[in-house]
Design a protein around this motif. Structure first.
Motif, PDB file in Angstrom:
ATOM      1  N   VAL A 101     -11.534  -8.480   3.702  1.00  0.00           N
ATOM      2  CA  VAL A 101     -10.720  -9.270   4.609  1.00  0.00           C
ATOM      3  C   VAL A 101     -10.184  -8.380   5.724  1.00  0.00           C
ATOM      4  N   ALA A 102      -9.886  -8.987   6.867  1.00  0.00           N
ATOM      5  CA  ALA A 102      -9.242  -8.265   7.958  1.00  0.00           C
ATOM      6  C   ALA A 102      -7.792  -7.970   7.587  1.00  0.00           C
ATOM      7  N   PRO A 103      -7.175  -6.959   8.199  1.00  0.00           N
ATOM      8  CA  PRO A 103      -5.790  -6.625   7.853  1.00  0.00           C
ATOM      9  C   PRO A 103      -4.821  -7.797   7.986  1.00  0.00           C
ATOM     10  N   ASN A 104      -4.952  -8.585   9.065  1.00  0.00           N
ATOM     11  CA  ASN A 104      -4.030  -9.709   9.213  1.00  0.00           C
ATOM     12  C   ASN A 104      -4.280 -10.794   8.175  1.00  0.00           C
ATOM     13  N   GLN A 105      -5.511 -10.894   7.669  1.00  0.00           N
ATOM     14  CA  GLN A 105      -5.792 -11.825   6.581  1.00  0.00           C
ATOM     15  C   GLN A 105      -5.215 -11.306   5.269  1.00  0.00           C
ATOM     16  N   GLY A 106      -5.322  -9.985   5.060  1.00  0.00           N
ATOM     17  CA  GLY A 106      -4.696  -9.399   3.875  1.00  0.00           C
ATOM     18  C   GLY A 106      -3.196  -9.621   3.881  1.00  0.00           C
ATOM     19  N   LYS A 107      -2.585  -9.465   5.065  1.00  0.00           N
ATOM     20  CA  LYS A 107      -1.140  -9.694   5.192  1.00  0.00           C
ATOM     21  C   LYS A 107      -0.798 -11.159   4.919  1.00  0.00           C
ATOM     22  N   LEU A 108      -1.665 -12.069   5.340  1.00  0.00           N
ATOM     23  CA  LEU A 108      -1.449 -13.488   5.059  1.00  0.00           C
ATOM     24  C   LEU A 108      -1.426 -13.740   3.552  1.00  0.00           C
ATOM     25  N   LEU A 109      -2.367 -13.153   2.835  1.00  0.00           N
ATOM     26  CA  LEU A 109      -2.387 -13.305   1.376  1.00  0.00           C
ATOM     27  C   LEU A 109      -1.110 -12.746   0.754  1.00  0.00           C
ATOM     28  N   GLN A 110      -0.688 -11.598   1.247  1.00  0.00           N
ATOM     29  CA  GLN A 110       0.524 -10.969   0.720  1.00  0.00           C
ATOM     30  C   GLN A 110       1.753 -11.844   0.969  1.00  0.00           C
ATOM     31  N   LEU A 111       1.871 -12.365   2.182  1.00  0.00           N
ATOM     32  CA  LEU A 111       3.014 -13.223   2.508  1.00  0.00           C
ATOM     33  C   LEU A 111       2.997 -14.503   1.685  1.00  0.00           C
ATOM     34  N   LEU A 112       1.820 -15.059   1.481  1.00  0.00           N
ATOM     35  CA  LEU A 112       1.710 -16.274   0.675  1.00  0.00           C
ATOM     36  C   LEU A 112       2.180 -16.009  -0.748  1.00  0.00           C
ATOM     37  N   ALA A 113       1.724 -14.886  -1.323  1.00  0.00           N
ATOM     38  CA  ALA A 113       2.141 -14.532  -2.681  1.00  0.00           C
ATOM     39  C   ALA A 113       3.650 -14.336  -2.761  1.00  0.00           C
ATOM     40  N   ARG A 114       4.214 -13.667  -1.769  1.00  0.00           N
ATOM     41  CA  ARG A 114       5.658 -13.434  -1.765  1.00  0.00           C
ATOM     42  C   ARG A 114       6.437 -14.736  -1.557  1.00  0.00           C
ATOM     43  N   ALA A 115       5.954 -15.578  -0.648  1.00  0.00           N
ATOM     44  CA  ALA A 115       6.666 -16.816  -0.336  1.00  0.00           C
ATOM     45  C   ALA A 115       6.745 -17.737  -1.542  1.00  0.00           C
ATOM     46  N   MET A 116       5.711 -17.735  -2.367  1.00  0.00           N
ATOM     47  CA  MET A 116       5.715 -18.617  -3.539  1.00  0.00           C
ATOM     48  C   MET A 116       6.274 -17.919  -4.782  1.00  0.00           C
ATOM     49  N   GLY A 117       6.683 -16.652  -4.633  1.00  0.00           N
ATOM     50  CA  GLY A 117       7.239 -15.928  -5.763  1.00  0.00           C
ATOM     51  C   GLY A 117       6.238 -15.675  -6.872  1.00  0.00           C
ATOM     52  N   ALA A 118       4.986 -15.437  -6.483  1.00  0.00           N
ATOM     53  CA  ALA A 118       3.935 -15.223  -7.488  1.00  0.00           C
ATOM     54  C   ALA A 118       4.227 -14.000  -8.342  1.00  0.00           C
ATOM     55  N   ARG A 119       3.989 -14.139  -9.624  1.00  0.00           N
ATOM     56  CA  ARG A 119       4.096 -13.020 -10.564  1.00  0.00           C
ATOM     57  C   ARG A 119       2.736 -12.650 -11.146  1.00  0.00           C
ATOM     58  N   THR A 120       1.804 -13.597 -11.105  1.00  0.00           N
ATOM     59  CA  THR A 120       0.470 -13.351 -11.656  1.00  0.00           C
ATOM     60  C   THR A 120      -0.574 -13.809 -10.642  1.00  0.00           C
ATOM     61  N   VAL A 121      -1.591 -12.975 -10.450  1.00  0.00           N
ATOM     62  CA  VAL A 121      -2.659 -13.271  -9.499  1.00  0.00           C
ATOM     63  C   VAL A 121      -4.005 -13.033 -10.170  1.00  0.00           C
ATOM     64  N   LEU A 122      -4.934 -13.946  -9.934  1.00  0.00           N
ATOM     65  CA  LEU A 122      -6.320 -13.750 -10.363  1.00  0.00           C
ATOM     66  C   LEU A 122      -7.191 -13.736  -9.113  1.00  0.00           C
ATOM     67  N   GLU A 123      -7.894 -12.630  -8.926  1.00  0.00           N
ATOM     68  CA  GLU A 123      -8.802 -12.473  -7.793  1.00  0.00           C
ATOM     69  C   GLU A 123     -10.229 -12.484  -8.318  1.00  0.00           C
ATOM     70  N   ILE A 124     -11.079 -13.263  -7.687  1.00  0.00           N
ATOM     71  CA  ILE A 124     -12.498 -13.300  -8.057  1.00  0.00           C
ATOM     72  C   ILE A 124     -13.279 -12.702  -6.900  1.00  0.00           C
ATOM     73  N   GLY A 125     -13.780 -11.485  -7.102  1.00  0.00           N
ATOM     74  CA  GLY A 125     -14.455 -10.731  -6.059  1.00  0.00           C
ATOM     75  C   GLY A 125     -13.571  -9.595  -5.571  1.00  0.00           C
ATOM     76  N   THR A 126     -13.779  -8.403  -6.112  1.00  0.00           N
ATOM     77  CA  THR A 126     -12.907  -7.265  -5.818  1.00  0.00           C
ATOM     78  C   THR A 126     -13.391  -6.442  -4.640  1.00  0.00           C
ATOM     79  N   LEU A 127     -14.710  -6.225  -4.575  1.00  0.00           N
ATOM     80  CA  LEU A 127     -15.332  -5.295  -3.633  1.00  0.00           C
ATOM     81  C   LEU A 127     -14.669  -3.926  -3.815  1.00  0.00           C
ATOM     82  N   GLY A 128     -14.086  -3.347  -2.756  1.00  0.00           N
ATOM     83  CA  GLY A 128     -13.459  -2.030  -2.881  1.00  0.00           C
ATOM     84  C   GLY A 128     -11.969  -2.081  -3.148  1.00  0.00           C
ATOM     85  N   GLY A 129     -11.432  -3.271  -3.384  1.00  0.00           N
ATOM     86  CA  GLY A 129     -10.023  -3.387  -3.743  1.00  0.00           C
ATOM     87  C   GLY A 129      -9.071  -3.485  -2.561  1.00  0.00           C
TER      88      GLY A 129
END
Length: 239
Positions: free
Chosen positions: A57-85
């Motif tokens: 993902v592009a950096p701004n897309q990564g930041k979008l994922l991070q903000l989404l996780a924070r906004a919803m108070g996520a404690r657990t995440v499942l990612e399908i497709g790691t690539l280089g992490g």
């Protein structure tokens, strides 16, 4: 030079100009709002050195994922497709103390790069990378006591199996969980009902599944930028 050739050349030049502008805008937004730090930069460099494809993902897309996780108070995440992490780092940083991220990666070589990148970022105690075909790993994960439900899912793997991945996300979800699927526009090919590309066909099947699934409330949007013309689907589990 024929008129048709001139017309084609003009169209190509216009497309090149548009892509250059997309990239410039992404650069501007990223520099201001989602600058990479050493761990993120090194994750991409390590991925390049290992010969991994440049499809993170592009950096701004990564930041979008991070903000989404924070906004919803996520404690657990499942990612399908790691690539280089790379996306894994963005997501893992959003989790609170005691949070947990599991990322599923088909390729063991990719997983080794991702694990090293996560350790370098100080996230190896939070984020775990499991290897093997996700459709074989997911049933094992579902059978583990306390493995779910997950608050947030990020699906960015082989597009042929997008419908199956979304179905498993539903299986491992709770009301309020959010499912994000990357690369769902396919350069506009998603509108082609007769597409032969398996990735397009799989993504269309995923859209149809989401549209008829009463447990999901969803939208999707197009994106342009350093990753070309594509888009994201975002769905919330409502029951």
């Amino acid at each position: 030079m024929t008129d048709a050739h001139q017309h084609g050349t003009h169209e190509e030049q216009a497309a090149d100009g548009a892509e250059a502008r997309w990239n410039a805008v992404d650069g501007y937004l990223t520099d201001l709002l989602a600058p990479e730090d050493e761990a993120l930069t090194q994750a991409l460099e390590a991925s390049d050195a290992a010969g991994l494809p440049r499809i993170a993902v592009a950096p701004n897309q990564g930041k979008l994922l991070q903000l989404l996780a924070r906004a919803m108070g996520a404690r657990t995440v499942l990612e399908i497709g790691t690539l280089g992490g790379y996306s894994t780092i963005w997501l893992a940083r959003a989790l609170p103390e005691g949070g947990r991220l599991i990322s599923l990666e088909y390729d063991e070589r990719h997983a080794e790069v991702a694990r090293a990148n996560l350790a370098r970022a100080g996230l190896d105690a939070i984020a775990e990378v499991r290897t093997g075909p996700a459709l074989e790993t997911l049933p094992k994960l579902a059978a583990e006591p306390g493995a779910g439900p997950f608050d947030l899912f990020f699906i960015d793997a082989d597009k042929v199996n997008n419908p199956r991945y979304v179905s498993w996300a539903l299986e491992l979800s709770r009301p309020g969980s959010v499912i994000v699927v990357d690369n769902v526009v396919r350069g506009g090919a998603i509108t082609d009902a007769d597409a032969r590309d398996p990735s397009v066909r799989g993504t269309r099947e995923m859209f149809e599944l989401v549209a008829r699934e009463p447990r999901l409330d969803a939208t999707a949007f197009q994106t342009v930028g350093t990753k070309g013309w594509d888009g994201l689907l975002v769905a919330r589990v409502v029951e």
